[in-house]
Design an enzyme around this catalytic site. Structure first.
Site, PDB file in Angstrom:
ATOM      1  N   HIS A 107      -1.510  -4.743  -2.472  1.00  0.00           N
ATOM      2  CA  HIS A 107      -0.740  -5.335  -3.832  1.00  0.00           C
ATOM      3  C   HIS A 107       0.879  -5.641  -3.515  1.00  0.00           C
ATOM      4  CE1 HIS A 107      -4.097  -4.672  -6.515  1.00  0.00           C
ATOM      5  NE2 HIS A 107      -4.372  -3.749  -5.803  1.00  0.00           N
TER       6      HIS A 107
ATOM      7  N   LEU B 120       4.395  -4.413  -0.836  1.00  0.00           N
ATOM      8  CA  LEU B 120       5.218  -3.851   0.130  1.00  0.00           C
ATOM      9  C   LEU B 120       6.843  -3.911  -0.259  1.00  0.00           C
ATOM     10  CD1 LEU B 120       5.107  -4.414   4.120  1.00  0.00           C
ATOM     11  CD2 LEU B 120       7.338  -4.369   2.833  1.00  0.00           C
TER      12      LEU B 120
END
Length: 205
Positions: A120, A122
């Site tokens: 989802h 970083l």
């Protein structure tokens, strides 16, 4: 033995010598650098880094605070945080998906029987950017995924300007992603992940 305890690259990495007290006894200090899976208690720190990293660029965050807590409760083993002297400086949050490509539902769902790890987000704290930490964290995360028995591929979506970064991390572009967020469009990228049995024979996992 848990998956985490079997993975040497998630153990603390000491970047400096332990300090000693004047009497010669070692003082207790936090590891200079440590990688570990995140917990729901880390959610606020995660959101603070993410909000600063993304809102200034795109006007929105990939995950809001309640969504971060949601995934860290459901699948903390698919997250990874980098801590320096106990302070979170970078993180990745993932969940499982059960289709070849991402759809709008992948933004909020965790599919426990899936074999695709949907990355989802970083993000790196602003004071630690431009130091290669994002690449290092992604490398460690992919090494970790290779030791999970259910993981076969990693998928993510990103804006065009981030494609070269993820290509350097070993991802390949699959083309435009079905998912949109407001007026934002994305490129979908994948990275193959070998199964646990292969890695156990070849690298000691």
């Amino acid at each position: 033995m848990s998956a985490l305890s079997a993975l040497p690259f998630l153990k603390p990495v000491h970047l400096r010598s332990p300090q000693s007290s004047p009497g010669g006894q070692r003082r207790h200090t936090l590891p200079a650098s440590e990688f570990r899976c995140l917990s729901p208690e880390d959610a606020v720190s995660v959101f603070e880094i993410e909000r600063e990293a993304f809102i200034s660029v795109s006007g929105d965050c990939p995950l809001h605070l309640d969504e971060i807590r949601h995934f860290l409760n459901l699948c903390p083993e698919l997250s990874l945080g980098w801590f320096v002297e106990g302070r979170l400086v970078a993180f990745i949050i993932g969940s499982l998906w059960d289709q070849d490509r991402l759809s709008q539902a992948a933004l909020t769902l965790h599919k426990p029987r899936g074999t695709v790890v949907h990355i989802h987000v970083l993000a790196v704290h602003r004071t630690f950017r431009q130091q290669g930490k994002g690449s290092i964290l992604m490398w460690r995360y992919l090494q970790y995924l290779r030791c999970l028995p259910f993981a076969r591929r990693a998928l993510l979506m990103c804006e065009d300007f981030l494609v070269p970064f993820y290509q350097k991390c070993g991802f390949e572009a699959l083309g435009p992603c079905e998912v949109t967020v407001g007026e934002l469009t994305f490129i979908e990228m994948q990275h193959p992940v070998r199964g646990h049995a292969f890695m156990r024979r070849n690298s000691g996992c």
